[in-house]
Design an enzyme around this catalytic site. Structure first.
Site, mmCIF file in Angstrom:
data_model
loop_
_atom_site.group_PDB
_atom_site.id
_atom_site.type_symbol
_atom_site.label_atom_id
_atom_site.label_comp_id
_atom_site.label_asym_id
_atom_site.label_seq_id
_atom_site.Cartn_x
_atom_site.Cartn_y
_atom_site.Cartn_z
ATOM 1 N N VAL A 136 6.186 0.634 -3.428
ATOM 2 C CA VAL A 136 6.419 -0.865 -3.951
ATOM 3 C C VAL A 136 7.701 -1.365 -3.247
ATOM 4 O O VAL A 136 8.264 -2.544 -3.825
ATOM 5 C CB VAL A 136 6.594 -0.852 -5.438
ATOM 6 C CG1 VAL A 136 5.506 -0.094 -6.096
ATOM 7 C CG2 VAL A 136 8.031 -0.257 -5.959
ATOM 8 N N HIS A 152 0.047 0.311 -5.661
ATOM 9 C CA HIS A 152 0.708 0.139 -7.035
ATOM 10 C C HIS A 152 1.520 -1.112 -7.160
ATOM 11 O O HIS A 152 2.292 -1.231 -7.798
ATOM 12 C CB HIS A 152 1.528 1.511 -7.047
ATOM 13 C CG HIS A 152 0.963 2.680 -7.208
ATOM 14 N ND1 HIS A 152 1.439 3.990 -6.770
ATOM 15 C CD2 HIS A 152 -0.494 2.914 -7.240
ATOM 16 C CE1 HIS A 152 0.410 4.886 -7.066
ATOM 17 N NE2 HIS A 152 -0.531 4.257 -7.569
ATOM 18 N N CYS A 216 7.975 -16.601 -19.800
ATOM 19 C CA CYS A 216 7.159 -17.099 -18.854
ATOM 20 C C CYS A 216 7.299 -18.516 -19.133
ATOM 21 O O CYS A 216 7.100 -19.062 -20.309
ATOM 22 C CB CYS A 216 5.646 -16.831 -18.997
ATOM 23 S SG CYS A 216 4.423 -17.930 -18.090
ATOM 24 N N GLY A 256 4.027 11.851 3.443
ATOM 25 C CA GLY A 256 5.208 11.741 2.405
ATOM 26 C C GLY A 256 4.548 11.718 0.842
ATOM 27 O O GLY A 256 5.183 10.866 0.169
#
Length: 310
Positions: A136, A152, A216, A256
């Site tokens: 990420v 992800h 939000c 990896g």
């Protein structure tokens, strides 16, 4: 068998790696024969889909979860945040965002390493068809890769998840969200100890209690990084895009990743169902080793920095 020889011009890169190697597990030097086998795999199948995991970003200074002796599980009793807990409990969200806020300046400043840059070069040379990453950290994009699917999600975007896990369409870049958190938490200091793979850090509990996070602005729901937390599902459109990339490829190269998480391992299974070859480069064993046509136990950067360099 000969150990892989590193060109003189890469001595500086090797020194730079050494300064960031504390998250790379113990390993043997790569063999020259490993390099030749990997080059042959890529030459025989020119449209290879690459799947990358945390093991390539450890060389940039980002820890992974599972590496023996150096992964997060080996250095800490803390486990990754669970999606359900984040949605249900305000205290969990506050703890996560406090840690992420403190860790963000370091995490976002981390630079790609030789593996990321080599993959961008291989894409330009049309040796690989694209990248699916479990990371990420946006390091593939920073290195210049164009065809990247972040399986992800990404820590660089913040989205609304509402009050029950289904939010509105509000989203904001993570850098802008950091400015909002700065204004709401002007006295927050960096008292962190251990960085985690998603960019958050370990903080004392009393350091978290007074941290403020905004709702939000459009629906009043909870805000969350656009990351698939443990216990959550990869969005179906993303899965469908990955399946198309597998079908259109000549094979899969895993770099990896231990393939412990099923969303990554599924790519290997789907490739084998289609009769496609699979190569894996990783320090130590992986879940996909029994399925691999080629397995090399080595540090990715050591091989990649010499790949197709004559």
């Amino acid at each position: 068998m000969q150990l892989l020889k590193t060109p003189r011009w890469l001595f500086g890169a090797r020194a730079s790696f050494s300064s960031k190697s504390k998250f790379v597990p113990a390993h043997e030097p790569a063999l020259e024969s490993d390099l030749h086998r990997l080059e042959k795999f890529l030459e025989d199948k020119p449209h290879i889909l690459v799947l990358t995991g945390a093991g390539i970003s450890t060389e940039s200074g980002i820890p992974d979860y599972r590496s023996e002796g150096v992964g997060l599980y080996a250095r800490s009793n803390h486990k990754p945040i669970q999606h359900g807990d984040f949605i249900k409990f305000e205290s969990v969200r506050k703890r996560y965002w406090a840690r992420n806020y403190v860790g963000w300046p370091r995490f976002s400043a981390i630079a790609p390493n030789v593996t990321h840059y080599t993959l961008a070069r291989l894409e330009r040379e049309q040796r690989i068809s694209g990248i699916v990453t479990q990371n990420v950290d946006k390091l593939h994009t920073k290195a210049g890769s164009m065809s990247v699917v972040e399986l992800h999600g990404s820590g660089y975007n913040v989205i609304c998840v509402g009050k029950t896990g289904k939010g509105c369409d509000y989203h904001i870049p993570r850098h802008e969200f950091q400015n909002i958190l700065d204004q709401m938490n002007p006295h927050m200091e960096d008292m962190s100890t251990v960085m985690r793979p998603d960019g958050d850090v370990e903080l004392p509990q009393e350091y978290v209690e007074n941290f403020k996070i905004p709702p939000c602005p459009e629906c009043g729901g909870a805000l969350k990084p656009e990351i698939v937390f443990f216990g959550d599902n990869v969005p179906m459109p993303r899965i469908e895009r990955v399946v198309r990339m597998i079908i259109e490829s000549d094979g899969v190269l895993v770099l990896g990743s231990s393939l412990t998480v099923f969303s990554g391992y599924r790519i290997v299974l789907q490739a084998k169902e289609l009769g496609l070859p699979v190569a894996i480069v990783n320090i130590g064993d992986t879940r996909g080793d029994p399925k691999a046509d080629l397995k090399i136990s080595a540090r990715c950067g050591e091989l990649m920095q010499n790949l197709f360099k004559k």
